[in-house]
Design an enzyme around this catalytic site. Structure first.
Site, PDB file in Angstrom:
ATOM      1  N   THR A 102     -11.455  13.299   3.229  1.00  0.00           N
ATOM      2  CA  THR A 102     -12.615  12.417   3.335  1.00  0.00           C
ATOM      3  C   THR A 102     -13.413  12.786   4.584  1.00  0.00           C
ATOM      4  OG1 THR A 102     -11.569  10.619   2.178  1.00  0.00           O
ATOM      5  CG2 THR A 102     -13.139   9.988   3.866  1.00  0.00           C
ATOM      6  N   ASP A 141     -11.322   2.392   0.625  1.00  0.00           N
ATOM      7  CA  ASP A 141     -11.963   1.699   1.754  1.00  0.00           C
ATOM      8  C   ASP A 141     -13.319   2.305   2.134  1.00  0.00           C
ATOM      9  OD1 ASP A 141     -10.401   4.023   2.523  1.00  0.00           O
ATOM     10  OD2 ASP A 141     -10.928   3.539   4.586  1.00  0.00           O
ATOM     11  N   GLY A 179      -6.465   4.221   1.689  1.00  0.00           N
ATOM     12  CA  GLY A 179      -7.491   3.191   1.619  1.00  0.00           C
ATOM     13  C   GLY A 179      -7.013   1.759   1.471  1.00  0.00           C
TER      14      GLY A 179
HETATM   15  N1  ASP Z   1      -9.719   6.555   2.622  1.00  0.00           N
HETATM   16  C1  ASP Z   1      -9.891   7.338   1.423  1.00  0.00           C
HETATM   17  C2  ASP Z   1      -9.526   6.486   0.237  1.00  0.00           C
HETATM   18  O1  ASP Z   1      -8.547   5.770   0.287  1.00  0.00           O
HETATM   19  C3  ASP Z   1      -9.066   8.580   1.398  1.00  0.00           C
HETATM   20  C4  ASP Z   1      -9.145   9.482   2.615  1.00  0.00           C
HETATM   21  O2  ASP Z   1      -9.503   9.012   3.692  1.00  0.00           O
HETATM   22  O3  ASP Z   1      -8.829  10.672   2.517  1.00  0.00           O
HETATM   23  O4  ASP Z   1     -10.180   6.578  -0.766  1.00  0.00           O
END
Ligand code: ASP
Length: 310
Positions: free
Chosen positions: A177, A208, A231
């Protein structure tokens, strides 16, 4: 000269030096530096923090190495659905999109939701229709296809597990991300986050990243934050807003507040990951409880850091 700062991340997770090749490491460092230069250049020329975080995140979305835009992970049904958000600390205006497909730069769509609609978050097909109406660039499925992401998903497809894409067992491939937070010459801060979510996610799962207060938050009174990690705990901990609250109500510094949230609150909830942030004085912090986090920062005091591991 007024202070300016930009801080970015490209995801957190089990990122180990021992399983990284020199070429791949170089590619990550280059991509992070490039995103920093794009955003920082705008800030230097008097651009707003909002424009800078959008541009930095778009640069990372266009890079196949990261789990956002072009390099997004596959969901259980083989689709690629993306989430993104952006927030401006001066006005507390925000825009977000969730579960969108075929959008080249989801953060640009989130920005357009903020600036051209009366809403904060648009989802799925409606978000796509809004994108078309507003001339946002779309791409065919092929654009988003990468063999390594496909392999990651294939390894998990028969399970009910969803994984942070850095943590899937294909351990020599780590992607993440992306996000950015910035302070501009006018003293305004902003943050943005964009993701393909978690590999093998199911049932239209939204993480999130597009949720204001969880994955992204910005308030000139306190800080601008972009998160990365698992998340679900980040949503339950209202992570980004909690950092702002600790600063506003308890008088903690940016780094102190981030340490409480990442190394105490999230740990107690099994929340693996990290965050980057900036405050209205241009202080930046990059804090994570995982093995690594792709990250970088640049400011007008001459600091320029790019790092991956602990
Ligand atoms: N926070 C992101 C999610 O849960 C994933 C990530 O940060 O790689 O969709």
């Amino acid at each position: 000269m007024s202070k300016i700062s930009l801080v970015i991340h490209g995801g957190a997770g089990t990122i180990l030096r021992s399983v990284m090749t020199p070429d791949l490491e170089k590619a990550y460092l280059l991509a992070l530096q490039e995103a920093l230069e794009v955003g920082y250049g705008l800030l230097e020329n008097g651009g707003s923090s909002l424009e800078a975080v959008k541009a930095a995140v778009m640069s990372l979305e266009d890079c196949i190495l990261f789990n956002a835009g072009k390099g997004s992970v596959f969901a259980k049904d083989g689709s690629q659905e993306m989430d993104a958000s952006i927030m401006e600390g001066k006005t507390l205006m925000a825009g977000a999109v969730s579960a969108v497909r075929n959008i080249r730069n989801p953060v640009e769509l989130a920005y357009t939701v903020m600036t051209k609609s009366q809403h904060v978050m648009l989802n799925g097909k409606g978000a796509y229709d809004f994108a078309i109406l507003n001339g946002i660039k779309t791409e065919p499925d092929d654009y988003f296809f990468s063999p390594f992401r496909y392999d990651q998903w294939k390894q998990m497809q028969d399970s009910d597990e969803a994984a942070l894409d850095h943590n899937v067992s294909l351990t020599d491939k780590k992607f993440g991300t992306v996000g950015a937070a910035a302070l501009d010459k006018h003293g305004n801060i902003a943050a943005a986050t964009s993701t393909g979510g978690m590999t093998n996610k199911q049932f239209g799962r939204v993480g999130d990243s597009p949720i204001i207060g969880a994955g992204t938050y910005a308030n000139n009174k306190t800080c601008a934050i972009s998160c990365t990690g698992h998340g679900e705990p980040f949503i339950r901990a209202v992570t980004a807003y909690d950092v702002s609250c600790l600063m506003e109500y308890k008088g903690l510094s940016l780094e102190e507040a981030m340490n409480v949230v990442v190394h105490d609150k999230l740990i107690k909830m099994d929340g693996e990951g990290g965050m980057i942030g900036v405050d209205a004085n241009g202080n930046t912090a990059m804090v994570f409880n995982s093995e690594g986090m792709y990250r970088g920062m640049k400011n007008s005091s001459g600091k320029n850091i790019i790092a991956i591991y602990k």
